[in-house]
Design an enzyme around this catalytic site. Structure first.
Site, PDB file in Angstrom:
ATOM      1  N   LYS A 183      11.529  11.575 -55.767  1.00 45.84           N
ATOM      2  CA  LYS A 183      12.112  11.470 -54.815  1.00 45.84           C
ATOM      3  C   LYS A 183      12.339  10.177 -54.520  1.00 45.84           C
ATOM      4  O   LYS A 183      12.529   9.472 -53.876  1.00 45.84           O
ATOM      5  CB  LYS A 183      11.208  12.834 -53.919  1.00 45.84           C
TER       6      LYS A 183
ATOM      7  N   ASN B 197      15.753  26.252 -44.303  1.00 46.49           N
ATOM      8  CA  ASN B 197      16.105  24.952 -45.319  1.00 46.49           C
ATOM      9  C   ASN B 197      17.172  25.476 -46.721  1.00 46.49           C
ATOM     10  O   ASN B 197      17.084  25.084 -47.535  1.00 46.49           O
ATOM     11  CB  ASN B 197      14.982  24.142 -45.712  1.00 46.49           C
TER      12      ASN B 197
ATOM     13  N   GLU C 193      19.409  13.871 -51.805  1.00 42.36           N
ATOM     14  CA  GLU C 193      19.090  14.035 -53.513  1.00 42.36           C
ATOM     15  C   GLU C 193      19.638  14.253 -54.667  1.00 42.36           C
ATOM     16  O   GLU C 193      21.050  14.152 -53.929  1.00 42.36           O
ATOM     17  CB  GLU C 193      17.966  14.332 -53.487  1.00 42.36           C
TER      18      GLU C 193
END
Lengths: 711, 544
Positions: A160, A279, A332
Site C-alpha cells: 500500500k 467495506n 489502490e
C-alpha cells in the site's frame, strides 16, 4: 452462443459492422451472454491452463478456455471434489483438505498439480494466490506462465505504501495524510491523532475491504488495530497494518485497465461500487451515474498512466474514492481480475478472461482506446449465503436443497460455481453467485434485475436477496444518489425487510388467500376415487381470516376458473395464475400486473411463507371458524434471549473471554466467533453473572448453538 | 312444561344447589304431567339444545381456559363444513347409583359426540370425547356409542378417528364401564387392518383407556395439554416412590421421543386437527380401497440433480436421508411418522406422481443409520400398516448393520430385529428399494432386499453390498497376516461397489441418483396392478 465457430474473416466483418452501426447497442443486446469471445484461430495460445481457484471464478475462466479450445485443469480441496468447477474442467487435482491454507493457498500442492498435469499457464482468479508475488515467482521459475501481471507489478501495487509513492510519481491523485506501517496499538493511536479522526485501519497485505476498520476515537483505534491485525494474520499470514485519513461519505469508483507486455494500456471505463457493507461490495454497476465524460477520461488516463508506470500487463483495476465534488483519489490497484468484472464485459463487449490469456501469451492488445464503447448499462448483485437482517449480512451455511438461476430471462447473466445440492460451507466465501442484469438503459437494467431477483430460487440457505431487492428499488439508488455509507444511512437501525405499503399488503394478502384456496381445492381432487362426495368441490366462496405482521384481516374470496377475487379491507383484488403448487415460483397476475412470488413453505395448519418483493413474509391463513377457535389456544412463551448467547452464524470459536462465575457488563465481550475470515465479537446483552459456558476455543459451532448462559 | 323448562334453565344458568334440588323434586312429582304437556317436537328441540352445550357454559369456559376446544368444536374443525352427521344425540347413561339417576346428572348424548362426516370429501367416522360432561369419563352408554360407529365404519369401509379427552372410567358405573372399554378394544382389534384407525389425544387418557389408542394405527398428541399413562404421578409416587410430573410421565414429549407410544405431536388443538385433515388425505379409506391418488403438479420425470452429489465419498461421513426423500417425493411433501423417536430410521408418507407411498429409510445422520431395537420396531409397524392398506413401500438403504452391544442383546435385538424382517418379507404391496450406500450384513437382507420379494431393487453407484465393512472383513479373512492395508484396499475394490450384487441380479439396475424419482414413478405405474398373496393361514406368528 457459438462464437467460436465464427471464422476470422467473418469476425473481421462483424467487427466492421459493429463499428459502423449507428446503434451498436441493439446488436449487442440480441445476445444472451454479454461478452464476446471472438478467438482468432490463427493466434496460437496455451494448450492447457490450470485454474488455481474454486467456485464461480474458476467456472468463469473455464468457460472462456473452452471457447478458446484450451484444456483446463481444476484444483480442489477434498470437500470440493464434486463441485461444479471440478466437473467443468477437463482434469482435476485434489490439493488438500478443506481449510484454504491447506488447499487453495497450498503452493506446494498446486505446483505439484501443475507439474503433474503439464499445464502451461495458471489463471489465479481473484483472492487466494491471485496477488501473491511468491506464487508468481515460483511459477516463473518453473517456466509456467502466470496469467496476470508480473511479480514486480504485484509487489509494487500489493504494498500500500509503495503503490501510493508510485501513484504520486505517476501524477495520480492520492489521499491526503497518508502514513506508514504500524507496529502496535499505541503507535496506531499516535498516527491516528496526527491525521485527525476519522481514520481507516487495514491490513497492508489484503485487498478489498477485508480487515479494514474505521476508527473515530483512540479506543476505536486500539480495538480496530487489534481486530484488523488478527484478521490480517489469519487471512494473509502477515499482520502489518496501515492507517490513513478517512474520506467521509465517498463513492467508490474503479477503473478497469487492460495492458499488454508491449507497453500498451487501455482503460475500459468505470465501475461504481459504492454500495458496500462492512467495506465489502454488494451492488455494482457500470457505468456510474456520477461521472461525466471529462471525469471519466481523467480517471481513465490516470489509471493508465499508473499501469504504465509499473509496466503493468494483464487486466487490473485502479480503485478511486470520489468525493461529492468529483475529486478523485487513488485508493489502490488490484492486480487481478475483479469479482465485478462482468459488468465491464457487458458494457464493452470484451471477454476480459480471454484478453488476460492473450496478453499472458504475449500478444498485443487488439483494441484502441477509441474502440472501447459504453454500450448500455449493467448492474451486478452479489448474491450471498448470509442473513441480511443481521448487520446487513452474517454468513449462513447449508445445502442448496433447491436452486434455480433466472438464466432464462433476457439480459441476465449469472456467474456461479454451485448447483442444486451444493453445500455452502464455513470454509469458503459464502457467495452464491453474481447476478448481472444488462439493459439498454439503467432503468431497463434495473427492471431486469428486479425480475431476475424475483425469479431466483434459492432454498436451504439464508440469502441476501431481500436486501438486494430493496437496494435496487430504493429511490436514492434509483436516482443514483449513493455513497459508501448508503446502507447505514438508509437503514440506520439495520435492514428490516421490505416495508409493506397498504397496497402491497393487500396484494400479498390476496395472493396468500388465493394460494391457500387453490391448495385446499387441490386437496379435494382425488383421481379415480369413486367414494368422494362432490359437495365440497362445488364451493365457490370462502371467508378467511389472515394474520400478517401481527395484524388480522378478514377476507372474502370467490373463485372462478383459476381467477380469485379477493376482498381485502373493502377493496377487490383479482389474482390469477396457473396455480402450479409444485413450482418454486408463483407467477401471478395481481389486478392485471405481473408479479412473481415464491412460496417457501405451506403448512397444513395454514402457515404460508411467501417471498414477495424480495422479502419473505409469514402469513397465517385460517378459516373464520379456525381463527375464532384459535383464540382459545394457549400462548407458548418464547425463550428469554437476554440471558443466553447463541452463535449468530456457523463458525469457529477463536476466543472465550469469560468463565462461569464471572460477572459481565452490558456490551462486554464474551467470545469471538470467526466465520468466513470475519471475526465477530459476541457481547453480553445485560449485566449478569456467567452461569455456564458451552463453547471452547477452537470449537466449530452452528448457527443458533448455545455459547454462554447468563444468570 | 313450565316446571321442566325452569329446571333445565336453572341448571344451565348456574342456579344454586337449592334450586336444583327443589327443581328435581318438582320434576319427579310432576313428571308425567310435564311430559304430557310438552309437545314431542319441543322436547326434541330441547334435548338437542342441551346436547349441543354438553356440560354447560361454565365447563366449556373452563375447557377453553385450559387451552382446549370442546368436543364439538373439534369435530367442526376436523370435518368439512356442514358434513358432520351426528348419531346418538339422545343417548343417556343408565347408571342408577350414587344419585346418577337424577335428571340433572343426565346429559343428552352423554360424554361423547359420535357420527360420520367428510374430510376433503372423503368419508370418516369420528368420536370426540366431551370433557365437559363428567370429565369425558367412559360410561356404558359412551362405549356403546363408540362401538356403534366403529361397527358401521367397518361395514362401509371408512376410517375411524378418535379424539380422546377423558378422565377415565365412569367410576359410578363400575364394571359396566370396564365392559365398555373391552367392547371398544375388541372392535379396535377387529377393525385393525380393515379400516385405518387414528387416535388424537387431546386431553388426559389414563388407565385402561390408553389401550384403545395403543391398538389403533396412529396415535397423535397435542403438546402441553395431553397425557397418556397407565397410572398417574400420585400412584407412581406411592408405588415406586418416583417424583414425576404429568408432563414427564406421559406428555407429548415423552411419548414421541422416549416411549414411542405416540407417532407425532402438534402445537395445539387447532394445529393438530388441521394437520390431521392433511394426514387423512394420505390414507386409503379401507383395506379394499387403493392408496389415494391426488392431483399432482410435480412432473413424474423430474430429475433431481442435487442427489448426484449428496452421498459423500468417505463412507464414514454422514448425510441426511431426508434430503433424498424430500428431493424425490412430490412437492417435497413428506409426512414423517415418529420423527423424534428412533431417529436412525425415517418412516412416513409421501406421494409419487400423486399416489400415496410409504417411505422407509435408514438415517446415516443418527447412529450411522444402524438398526437397533427401537428402529426395528418403528420400521416394522409402519411397513405392516402400509401392507395392510395397499400403500406401496419405498425403502432407501444405507445401513451398516445391527447395533452391537449388551444393551441391545439383552434387550432382545434378535427378536425385535426379526419383526422388521418379518414385516418386509410378509408384505405383498409393491416394494421398491434403493441402496444409496452401505447395505451390510443381515441388515442388507432385512431392508426390503430382492430376497424378501423386493419388486424393483436399485443401487446407486455409491452402493456397497457386503457382509461387513472392509476393515472388519479384512481382519477376519486375513487374520494375523501383514499387509492389512493392502488387503483392505483389495476388499474395497472387490466389494465396496454395486457390482457384486448387480452381477447376481440382486439389484435390478445401477441408477444415476438424479434419475431416482423418474424411475420409481415409472415402476409404481407398472406395479400398480401387482397381485401377490401369501399362503392361507389363520394368521402369521410375527415374533412379538
Amino acid at each position: 452462443m457459438a462464437a467460436y465457430t465464427i471464422t476470422p474473416t467473418f469476425q473481421r466483418v462483424l467487427h466492421a459492422v459493429k463499428r459502423a452501426t449507428l446503434h451498436p447497442r441493439c446488436w449487442l443486446l440480441n445476445f444472451r451472454a454479454q461478452y464476446v469471445t471472438t478467438h482468432d484461430w490463427n493466434e496460437k495460445t496455451f494448450d492447457k491452463i490450470l485454474i488455481a481457484n474454486r467456485g464461480e471464478i474458476a467456472c468463469r475462466v473455464i468457460k472462456t478456455c473452452k471457447k478458446m479450445d484450451i484444456r483446463t485443469v481444476a484444483v480442489h480441496s477434498d470437500v470440493d471434489s464434486s463441485s461444479v468447477h471440478v466437473k467443468m474442467a477437463d482434469e482435476a487435482v485434489c490439493v488438500g483438505p478443506a481449510p484454504t491454507s491447506k488447499s487453495y493457498l497450498n503452493m506446494d500442492a498446486i505446483m505439484d498439480a501443475i507439474r503433474q498435469t503439464g499445464a502451461q499457464a495458471v489463471h489465479p482468479g481473484y483472492g487466494f494466490l491471485s496477488e501473491n508475488k511468491e506464487f508468481a515467482r515460483r511459477l516463473a521459475a518453473e517456466g509456467v506462465t502466470f496469467i496476470g501481471p508480473d511479480t514486480h507489478a504485484i509487489q509494487a501495487m500489493g504494498d500500500k505504501i509503495e503503490s501510493k509513492l508510485i501513484a504520486k510519481a505517476a501524477r495520480v491523485n492520492t489521499i491526503p495524510g497518508f502514513d506508514g506501517v504500524v507496529k502496535d496499538a499505541e503507535e496506531a493511536v499516535k498516527i491516528a491523532r496526527e491525521l485527525g479522526y476519522p481514520v481507516m485501519i487495514k491490513a497492508s497485505a489484503g485487498g478489498g475491504g477485508k480487515g479494514m476498520r474505521i476508527a473515530w476515537s483512540d479506543d476505536e483505534t486500539r480495538e480496530g488495530f487489534r481486530f484488523s491485525s488478527q484478521e490480517a494474520a489469519s487471512s494473509f499470514g502477515d499482520d502489518r497494518l496501515l492507517i490513513e485519513k478517512y474520506i467521509d461519505n465517498p463513492r467508490h469508483i474503479e477503473i478497469q485497465v487492460l495492458a499488454d507486455k508491449h507497453g500498451n494500456a487501455l482503460w475500459l471505463n468505470e465501475r461504481e461500487c459504492s454500495i458496500q457493507r462492512r467495506n465489502q461490495k454488494v451492488v455494482e454497476e457500470a457505468p456510474s451515474t456520477f461521472l461525466d465524460p471529462a471525469t471519466r477520461r481523467a480517471m481513465g488516463e490516470q489509471a493508465v498512466s499508473l499501469a504504465k508506470a509499473v509496466q503493468y500487463s494483464s487486466a487490473g483495476t485502479v480503485e478511486f474514492l470520489v468525493d461529492s465534488k468529483k475529486n478523485f483519489y487513488f485508493l489502490e490497484m488490484n492486480t487481478r481480475l475483479q469479482v465485478e468484472h462482468p459488468i465491464t464485459e457487458c458494457i464493452t463487449g470484451l471477454d476480459l478472461v480471454q484478453q488476460m490469456i492473450r496478453i499472458a501469451k504475449g500478444y498485443k492488445l487488439q483494441h484502441k482506446q477509441e474502440d472501447i464503447p459504453i454500450n448500455g448499462w449493467a448492474i451486478e448483485s452479489r448474491v450471498y449465503a448470509e442473513d441480511p437482517y443481521k448487520s446487513f449480512g452474517l454468513p449462513s451455511i447449508g445445502r442448496l436443497s433447491q436452486y434455480e438461476e433466472p438464466v432464462r430471462l433476457s439480459g441476465v447473466r449469472v456467474d456461479s460455481g454451485i448447483q442444486e445440492g451444493s453445500d455452502i460451507s464455513i470454509y469458503y466465501d459464502p457467495m452464491i453467485s453474481k447476478l448481472v442484469a444488462y439493459g439498454a438503459s439503467r432503468a431497463d437494467a434495473l427492471k431486469k434485475m428486479e425480475a431476475a431477483l424475483d425469479n431466483y430460487v434459492i432454498r436451504g440457505v439464508t440469502h441476501n436477496i431481500p436486501l438486494l431487492r430493496e437496494i435496487i428499488v430504493h429511490p436514492r439508488f434509483v436516482a443514483g444518489d449513493i455513497s459508501t455509507n448508503f446502507l447505514p444511512e438508509v437503514y440506520p437501525d439495520g435492514f428490516k425487510g421490505h416495508p409493506l405499503s397498504a397496497g402491497d399488503r393487500r396484494e400479498l394478502l390476496a395472493a396468500a388467500a388465493a394460494l391457500h384456496i387453490a391448495a385446499q381445492l387441490r386437496s379435494q381432487r382425488f383421481l379415480g376415487e369413486q367414494r368422494v362426495s362432490a359437495a365440497a368441490q362445488e364451493r365457490r366462496h370462502w371467508e378467511l381470516c389472515l394474520e400478517l405482521e401481527k395484524s388480522v384481516h378478514m377476507l372474502a374470496v370467490s373463485h372462478s376458473r383459476g381467477t380469485y377475487t379477493v376482498e381485502v379491507d373493502g377493496e377487490k383484488v383479482e389474482v390469477s395464475g396457473e396455480w402450479n403448487l409444485a413450482s418454486a415460483l408463483l407467477p401471478l397476475s395481481i389486478n392485471g400486473s405481473h408479479k412473481v412470488l415464491q412460496c417457501l413453505t405451506r403448512s397444513p395448519a395454514g402457515d404460508i411463507s411467501l417471498q414477495y418483493l424480495g422479502t419473505t413474509f409469514k402469513v397465517r391463513v385460517l378459516s373464520v371458524l379456525a381463527a375464532s377457535l384459535s383464540k382459545h389456544m394457549p400462548e407458548k412463551l418464547p425463550e428469554d434471549t437476554s440471558s443466553i448467547l447463541r452463535s449468530p452464524m456457523p463458525g469457529t470459536v477463536v476466543g472465550v473471554a469469560v468463565k462461569p462465575g464471572d460477572t459481565v457488563a452490558v456490551g462486554q465481550e464474551i467470545c469471538v466467533i470467526e466465520a468466513m475470515k470475519m471475526q465477530n465479537s459476541m457481547t453480553a446483552a445485560k449485566t449478569a453473572k456467567v452461569k455456564s459456558v458451552h463453547c471452547k476455543t477452537g470449537e466449530t459451532v452452528g448457527e443458533g448453538d448455545l455459547l454462554v448462559e447468563l444468570e | 312444561m313450565a316446571t321442566y323448562t325452569l329446571v333445565r334453565s336453572s341448571r344451565f344458568l348456574a342456579g344454586t344447589v337449592a334450586t336444583a334440588v327443589i327443581g328435581s323434586r318438582l320434576l319427579h312429582n310432576s313428571r308425567w304431567y310435564s311430559i304430557s304437556h310438552l309437545s314431542v317436537q319441543d322436547r326434541i328441540e330441547e334435548k338437542r339444545r342441551a346436547a349441543l352445550v354438553g356440560g354447560g357454559q361454565k365447563r366449556i369456559d373452563a375447557q377453553h381456559k385450559r387451552g382446549k376446544l370442546t368436543a364439538r368444536e373439534r369435530i367442526d374443525l376436523l370435518m368439512d363444513p356442514e358434513s358432520f352427521v351426528e348419531y346418538d344425540m339422545f343417548v343417556e347413561h343408565r347408571c342408577a347409583d350414587f344419585g346418577m339417576e337424577a335428571d340433572h346428572n343426565k346429559y343428552p348424548g352423554d360424554s361423547v359426540v359420535t357420527g360420520q362426516g367428510r374430510i376433503n370429501g372423503r368419508l370418516a367416522y369420528v368420536f370426540s370425547q366431551d370433557f365437559t360432561v363428567f370429565g369425558g369419563s367412559l360410561s356404558g352408554a359412551h362405549a356403546q356409542k363408540i362401538c356403534k360407529i366403529m361397527d358401521q365404519a367397518m361395514m362401509v369401509g371408512a376410517p375411524v378417528i378418535g379424539l380422546n379427552d377423558s378422565g377415565g372410567a365412569r367410576i359410578q358405573e363400575g364394571v359396566e364401564s370396564l365392559a365398555g372399554y373391552a367392547d371398544i378394544f375388541l372392535r379396535n382389534v377387529m377393525a385393525s387392518g380393515v379400516v385405518p384407525q387414528i387416535s388424537l389425544i387431546m386431553g388426559p387418557c389414563a388407565g385402561g383407556a390408553v389401550y384403545s389408542p395403543a391398538l389403533t394405527d396412529f396415535t397423535f398428541m397435542v403438546k402441553d395439554t395431553s397425557y397418556l399413562f397407565i397410572t398417574g404421578p400420585d400412584v407412581v409416587k406411592s408405588v415406586t416412590n418416583e417424583d414425576v410430573t404429568q408432563e414427564e410421565l406421559g406428555g407429548a414429549r415423552t411419548h414421541t421421543a422416549v416411549s414411542g407410544v405416540a407417532h407425532r405431536a402438534f402445537e395445539n388443538d387447532v394445529d393438530a386437527l388441521l394437520n390431521l385433515r392433511n394426514f387423512f388425505n394420505f390414507l386409503p379409506l379401507s383395506n379394499k380401497d387403493p392408496a389415494p391418488v391426488t392431483e399432482c403438479h410435480d412432473p413424474s420425470d423430474r430429475l433431481v440433480p442435487g442427489l448426484d452429489t449428496l452421498v459423500p465419498f468417505e463412507s464414514t461421513k454422514a448425510y441426511d436421508m431426508l434430503d433424498i426423500i424430500h428431493g424425490i417425493v412430490d412437492e417435497r411433501d413428506f409426512f414423517e411418522i415418529m420423527p423424534n423417536y428412533a431417529k436412525n430410521i425415517v418412516v412416513g408418507f409421501a406421494r409419487m406422481n400423486g399416489r400415496t407411498v410409504g417411505i422407509v429409510g435408514n438415517q446415516p445422520k443418527v447412529a450411522s443409520g444402524c438398526l437397533d431395537i427401537n428402529s426395528s420396531v418403528k420400521g416394522a409397524r409402519f411397513v405392516r400398516f402400509c401392507d395392510a392398506f395397499n400403500i406401496p413401500i419405498i425403502t432407501f438403504v444405507d445401513v451398516p448393520g445391527f447395533l452391537p452391544g449388551t444393551a441391545q442383546e439383552y434387550g432382545g435385538i434378535i427378536r425385535h430385529g426379526a419383526k422388521l424382517l418379518f414385516a418386509f418379507a410378509e408384505a405383498t404391496v409393491p416394494k421398491i428399494t434403493v441402496i444409496t450406500r452401505k447395505a451390510y450384513g443381515g441388515a442388507y437382507d432385512v431392508m426390503s432386499s430382492k430376497h424378501l420379494r423386493g419388486d424393483v431393487n436399485y443401487a446407486w453407484p455409491s452402493a456397497e453390498v457386503a457382509v461387513m465393512g472392509a476393515k472388519g472383513a479384512v481382519q477376519i479373512i486375513f487374520r494375523g497376516k501383514e499387509n492389512q492395508a493392502e488387503a483392505e484396499a483389495e476388499y474395497v475394490e472387490t466389494f465396496a461397489n454395486p457390482f457384486p450384487a448387480a452381477v447376481r441380479g440382486f439389484v435390478d439396475d445401477i441408477i444415476q441418483p438424479s434419475t431416482t424419482r423418474k424411475r420409481i414413478c415409472r415402476d409404481l405405474e407398472v406395479l400398480a396392478s401387482k397381485k401377490q398373496t401369501n399362503p392361507w393361514k389363520k394368521h402369521a406368528n410375527i415374533p412379538l
